[in-house]
Design a protein around this motif. Structure first.
Motif, mmCIF file in Angstrom:
data_model
loop_
_atom_site.group_PDB
_atom_site.id
_atom_site.type_symbol
_atom_site.label_atom_id
_atom_site.label_comp_id
_atom_site.label_asym_id
_atom_site.label_seq_id
_atom_site.Cartn_x
_atom_site.Cartn_y
_atom_site.Cartn_z
ATOM 1 N N ALA A 148 -67.682 42.406 22.326
ATOM 2 C CA ALA A 148 -67.271 43.445 23.267
ATOM 3 C C ALA A 148 -66.160 42.983 24.203
ATOM 4 O O ALA A 148 -65.202 43.713 24.462
ATOM 5 C CB ALA A 148 -68.471 43.920 24.065
ATOM 6 N N TRP A 149 -66.320 41.763 24.708
ATOM 7 C CA TRP A 149 -65.385 41.270 25.731
ATOM 8 C C TRP A 149 -64.482 40.227 25.095
ATOM 9 O O TRP A 149 -64.861 39.068 24.958
ATOM 10 C CB TRP A 149 -66.167 40.707 26.910
ATOM 11 N N LEU A 150 -63.269 40.624 24.748
ATOM 12 C CA LEU A 150 -62.409 39.817 23.889
ATOM 13 C C LEU A 150 -61.924 38.534 24.541
ATOM 14 O O LEU A 150 -61.639 37.563 23.840
ATOM 15 C CB LEU A 150 -61.204 40.637 23.451
ATOM 16 N N LEU A 151 -61.811 38.513 25.860
ATOM 17 C CA LEU A 151 -61.291 37.331 26.539
ATOM 18 C C LEU A 151 -62.352 36.677 27.436
ATOM 19 O O LEU A 151 -62.015 35.962 28.372
ATOM 20 C CB LEU A 151 -60.046 37.694 27.355
ATOM 21 N N HIS A 152 -63.617 36.911 27.099
ATOM 22 C CA HIS A 152 -64.690 36.299 27.873
ATOM 23 C C HIS A 152 -65.220 35.106 27.107
ATOM 24 O O HIS A 152 -65.687 35.254 25.976
ATOM 25 C CB HIS A 152 -65.805 37.308 28.112
ATOM 26 N N PRO A 153 -65.188 33.912 27.691
ATOM 27 C CA PRO A 153 -65.571 32.713 26.931
ATOM 28 C C PRO A 153 -67.010 32.736 26.420
ATOM 29 O O PRO A 153 -67.290 32.155 25.369
ATOM 30 C CB PRO A 153 -65.345 31.564 27.918
ATOM 31 N N GLN A 154 -67.901 33.393 27.119
ATOM 32 C CA GLN A 154 -69.302 33.382 26.682
ATOM 33 C C GLN A 154 -69.526 34.175 25.402
ATOM 34 O O GLN A 154 -70.587 34.049 24.780
ATOM 35 C CB GLN A 154 -70.195 33.897 27.810
ATOM 36 N N GLU A 155 -68.540 34.956 24.985
ATOM 37 C CA GLU A 155 -68.648 35.710 23.736
ATOM 38 C C GLU A 155 -68.396 34.829 22.509
ATOM 39 O O GLU A 155 -68.752 35.208 21.406
ATOM 40 C CB GLU A 155 -67.639 36.861 23.739
#
Length: 121
Positions: free
Chosen positions: A100-107
């Motif tokens: 979902a979150w393209l620039l979130h490291p936890q993804e």
């Protein structure tokens, strides 16, 4: 299993350019570059989707370009007009399914070891 190995970091003066590369083995769906400066949280820089679409953090738009060479299994980040605030460890990352979150490291669940970029004023 995905394996990522970065290269291309180094030292450059402000206004200069560097090109980072990430050699990829294994299947990936999205691939991205992140960076982390000392004492700061890891932040997303740019992402490229399976269809070639890209997204950039506001602080690098117009200066950085992400690309992928599927034949060579290589992800690249061309960095132009570098600023001292771009100094950080840069990491290549990947996922094997949509997120979902393209620039979130936890993804992201696959990471390279990082390559240092230092920009002097």
């Amino acid at each position: 299993q995905v394996q990522l190995v970065e290269s291309g970091g180094g030292s450059v003066q402000a206004g200069g350019s560097l090109r980072l590369s990430c050699t990829v083995s294994g299947y990936t769906y999205y691939m991205a570059w992140f960076r982390q400066a000392p004492g700061k949280a890891r932040e997303g820089v740019a992402v490229i989707l399976y269809n070639g679409n890209t997204e950039y953090a506001d602080f690098v738009k117009g200066r950085f370009s992400i690309s992928k060479d599927n034949a060579a299994n290589t992800l690249s980040l061309q960095m132009n007009a570098l600023k001292p605030e771009d100094t950080a460890m840069y990491y290549c990352a990947a996922v094997t399914s949509p997120i979902a979150w393209l620039l979130h490291p936890q993804e992201y669940n696959y990471w390279g070891q990082g390559t240092q970029v230092t920009v002097s004023s």
